[in-house]
Structure formats: C-alpha cells, structure tokens
Design an enzyme around this catalytic site. Structure first.
Site, short mmCIF file in Angstrom:
data_model
loop_
_atom_site.label_atom_id
_atom_site.label_comp_id
_atom_site.label_asym_id
_atom_site.label_seq_id
_atom_site.Cartn_x
_atom_site.Cartn_y
_atom_site.Cartn_z
CD GLN A 78 -3.06 0.99 2.14
OE1 GLN A 78 -3.14 0.05 2.91
NE2 GLN A 78 -3.93 1.98 2.16
CG PHE A 79 1.36 3.77 -3.62
CD1 PHE A 79 1.32 5.15 -3.80
CD2 PHE A 79 0.39 2.98 -4.23
CE1 PHE A 79 0.32 5.73 -4.58
CE2 PHE A 79 -0.61 3.55 -5.00
CZ PHE A 79 -0.65 4.93 -5.18
CB THR A 80 -2.12 5.23 -0.20
OG1 THR A 80 -2.59 4.09 0.51
CG2 THR A 80 -2.49 5.15 -1.67
#
Length: 158
Positions: A78-80
C-alpha cells in the site's frame, strides 16, 4: 517502511472479482515502502511484526504472539501509506518507493514471513478489494523511522 497491522479473525483480498488471498485468525498487514528502505530495515520491521504479542491470553491480557495462537498473515502492498497531505488537498506520493524497488522489498518481506507462518498476499500494484473482520478492533502502526532510529540511538524496543 510502514506497517499498519490489524488483528483479525479473518481477512481476504480480491482482484477483478477473484480471491487471491485469505486468512483466518492472524494479522492483516498493509505495507508501505519508501525510497529509502532496504532489506536490513525490512528484516527489523519483520522481526518486530512477527514478535508482537497482541492476542488475548486466558486472562484477557494482550500477551500472546502470532505463533502462540497459530495465526496467519495477509500482506498487502500500500504505497498510499506514504501520502504527504501537508499542501493542498491532493496527496503527494513522492516519498513512496519506486515500483520495482518497492515490489522487490514487498516480495522479500513475504518470503521472510512465509518461512515461519502461513502467509497470503495481494497483488502488487493491482486494484485490490480487501475485506476483514477486525478483532478488537486492534490496529498497530509500525514505522521504521521510530523502530530503526530507536535501535540506532541505543534504545531497546520491547
């Protein structure tokens, strides 16, 4: 590196309507990787994750580990988790790791976890639908900035 850990009674992930991973009791872990992360950092974070004692014992105290309860892992990239929302209303993701590097570290973390536990995963970069039943609710955030810096400064992390 950031891990958002949710203690769950069950969790699953689907991509394009197809189930790609599912677990029973254990940890659902969202993994964010920055451009500065390394395998050494991944090892420290993984050790901390796998050593957490956040399941209830017979007295209702959070004292049991994943191993003690026969738990499983579902790991989701999850790069967010590296969203920078300080300016304006549209997040910036410049601190997130480049896709190739981040995927390599994500797969490395999965391999390390799978040596000890039943480990499921999402698909890196895919549009995933994650379902979970949070047990508690119980959510913990591990950030390598505090875990690794604490070790560098001679602090002992429990």
């Amino acid at each position: 590196m950031r891990f958002v850990i949710q203690r769950v009674t069950r969790a699953s992930v689907t991509v394009d309507g197809e189930a790609v991973g599912a677990i029973g009791k254990g940890f659902l872990v969202f993994i964010g990787i920055s451009g500065e992360d390394t395998r050494q950092i991944a090892d420290k974070m993984t050790d901390k994750l796998l050593g957490l004692r956040i399941f209830d014992d017979e007295e209702g105290k959070t004292n049991l580990s994943l191993e003690a309860v026969g738990g499983e892992l579902l790991l989701i990239s999850q790069f967010t988790l590296y969203a920078d929302c300080r300016k304006g209303f549209r997040p910036s993701f410049v601190k997130a790791g480049a896709p190739d590097m981040a995927n390599e570290l994500y797969e490395y973390i999965i391999a390390q976890c799978a040596k000890q536990y039943h480990t499921e995963k999402g698909i890196f970069g895919a549009d995933m639908k994650v379902e979970l039943l949070n047990d508690g609710p119980f959510t913990i955030i591990l950030d390598s900035d505090s875990i690794v810096k604490g070790e560098r400064n001679g602090l002992q992390q429990a």
